[in-house]
Design a protein around this motif. Structure first.
Motif, PDB file in Angstrom:
ATOM      1  N   TYR A 211      -7.598  -5.800   8.090  1.00 49.44           N
ATOM      2  CA  TYR A 211      -7.089  -6.466   6.552  1.00 49.44           C
ATOM      3  C   TYR A 211      -8.222  -7.290   7.204  1.00 49.44           C
ATOM      4  O   TYR A 211      -7.522  -8.513   8.637  1.00 49.44           O
ATOM      5  N   ASN A 212      -8.215  -8.433   6.442  1.00 47.90           N
ATOM      6  CA  ASN A 212      -9.235 -10.030   6.725  1.00 47.90           C
ATOM      7  C   ASN A 212      -8.042 -11.149   6.353  1.00 47.90           C
ATOM      8  O   ASN A 212      -6.898  -9.925   6.220  1.00 47.90           O
TER       9      ASN A 212
ATOM     10  N   LEU B 279      -8.139  -5.761   2.013  1.00 49.16           N
ATOM     11  CA  LEU B 279      -8.903  -4.090   3.310  1.00 49.16           C
ATOM     12  C   LEU B 279     -10.230  -3.825   3.874  1.00 49.16           C
ATOM     13  O   LEU B 279     -11.356  -4.358   2.422  1.00 49.16           O
TER      14      LEU B 279
ATOM     15  N   THR C 223     -10.058   1.508   7.425  1.00 51.96           N
ATOM     16  CA  THR C 223      -8.750   1.725   7.344  1.00 51.96           C
ATOM     17  C   THR C 223      -9.538   3.487   8.108  1.00 51.96           C
ATOM     18  O   THR C 223     -10.323   4.652   7.866  1.00 51.96           O
TER      19      THR C 223
ATOM     20  N   ARG D 284      -4.837   0.141   9.254  1.00 49.95           N
ATOM     21  CA  ARG D 284      -6.013  -0.174   8.528  1.00 49.95           C
ATOM     22  C   ARG D 284      -6.139  -1.605   8.765  1.00 49.95           C
ATOM     23  O   ARG D 284      -5.466  -2.978   9.731  1.00 49.95           O
TER      24      ARG D 284
ATOM     25  N   GLY E 141      -5.997 -10.962   3.111  1.00 53.06           N
ATOM     26  CA  GLY E 141      -5.063  -9.705   2.718  1.00 53.06           C
ATOM     27  C   GLY E 141      -6.159  -8.965   2.016  1.00 53.06           C
ATOM     28  O   GLY E 141      -5.327  -7.356   1.238  1.00 53.06           O
TER      29      GLY E 141
ATOM     30  N   TYR F 177       0.483  -0.851   0.344  1.00 51.31           N
ATOM     31  CA  TYR F 177      -0.141  -0.193  -0.081  1.00 51.31           C
ATOM     32  C   TYR F 177       0.757   0.970  -0.252  1.00 51.31           C
ATOM     33  O   TYR F 177       1.979   1.456   0.499  1.00 51.31           O
TER      34      TYR F 177
ATOM     35  N   HIS G 292      -9.562 -10.648  12.168  1.00 49.73           N
ATOM     36  CA  HIS G 292      -9.197  -9.829  11.490  1.00 49.73           C
ATOM     37  C   HIS G 292      -7.776  -9.069  11.822  1.00 49.73           C
ATOM     38  O   HIS G 292      -7.739  -8.958  13.430  1.00 49.73           O
TER      39      HIS G 292
END
Length: 324
Positions: A197-198, A203, A206, A195, A201, A145, A169
């Motif tokens: 994420y699961n 998102l 955020t 941020r 990966g 990112y 998560h």
């Protein structure tokens, strides 16, 4: 060298120790930055190894004491080396997830508007997140990112800490280029970010924190269960070079409370850097934060103008108070 040590939790005595080093001689030092354990007592470490000049590679290593040799060692360099020429990649934190896999975050060099094997418009740093198999160190997936709006030489993102919440998560804390300043003008300032994420990966959400001075702000530590709490620093003044501004510790939580800690008087000590480095939450919801805070020392009947720092540790209750 990276020093990896196992201590006795009762008295702090050393039980086991080993070192790991890159192949480059002298120059920028190797560094261990994150460590975790699994249920069998195996140790997983991440950081940076200097293998060529001052160029850094992410490393992830597994150890099973009493052996001092790694079971496996995974080295990860930027996938864009052909277009970079120089790079500094770093693993900054690692966790053993309840799903039995490792998740690692850090920084990886990234050519903005560049292509593999081509010429990058800008060579900057991206937040790196990876899922790793603890059996052999293989990378199952990784993603990057970096904020490129607007595209400029200031594009930057970094992952500094990672935690798992009660739903499984991932929460990654760090900083990113702030993009634009007041009136839409370009800025060199950074914002603190966290941020979600699961485990594939993807998102999920955020959050961004821009400190009161609009300078360089960074999230350094995060803990996501039983609720989200994170810490870092924000700048407290204005300057053409916000990298060198005074900074205060910030602590904030998803329960709606936050705290700001300021060390020595900036009039006495014109350059001070207070920062929260890591954070944990216990089963009762109490928050523990460790970092660095500046102090003024008395010298010759007056205050020293040389910046000095102490280790700073604080406990907060579930309401954000500092009383038991």
């Amino acid at each position: 060298y990276v020093l990896i040590t196992q201590l006795n939790t009762d008295d702090g005595s050393m039980l086991w120790s080993t070192t790991l080093g890159g192949t480059a001689a002298g120059g920028t030092p190797d560094a261990g930055k994150g460590i975790t354990l699994d249920s069998s007592g195996s140790i997983y470490v991440t950081g940076v190894l200097i293998n060529t000049g001052t160029q850094g590679d992410i490393f992830i290593a597994k150890y099973t004491p009493p052996s001092i040799d790694p079971v496996w060692l995974q080295i990860r360099s930027s996938p864009y080396l052909a277009s970079l020429g120089t790079y500094y990649d770093s693993g900054n934190d690692v966790i053993m997830h309840s799903d039995g896999y490792l998740y690692v975050t850090g920084d990886i060099t990234f050519p903005v508007a560049g292509t593999p094997g081509g010429t990058a418009s800008y060579i900057k740093t991206a937040l790196w997140l990876a899922k790793v198999d603890p059996a052999d160190g293989s990378i199952i997936w990784e993603n990057y990112y970096i904020d490129t709006t607007p595209e400029s030489s200031n594009n930057y993102a970094s992952g500094q800490g990672i935690s798992e919440d009660s739903d499984g998560h991932l929460w990654v804390v760090g900083e990113q280029y702030a993009g634009v300043g007041p009136g839409g003008s370009p800025t060199t300032n950074n914002d603190a970010i966290v941020r979600q994420y699961n485990t594939d990966g993807v998102l999920l959400s955020t959050y961004t924190y821009d400190g009161p001075a609009g300078g360089r702000d960074s999230g350094n530590g995060v803990f996501a269960a039983p609720y989200l709490a994170w810490t870092g620093y924000h700048t407290t003044g204005t300057s053409p070079t916000p990298w060198t501004l005074n900074t205060n510790i910030f602590v904030t939580s998803s329960l709606g409370w936050s705290d700001n800690e300021d060390g020595a008087d900036p009039i006495v000590m014109p350059t001070i850097h207070d920062t929260g480095n890591d954070i944990a939450v216990d089963d009762c919801g109490n928050v523990y934060v460790a970092g660095r805070i500046s102090v003024s020392s008395v010298c010759g009947g007056g205050f020293s103008t040389v910046p000095e720092s102490d280790i700073w540790v604080r406990k907060y209750n579930v309401l954000g108070g500092t009383s038991p």
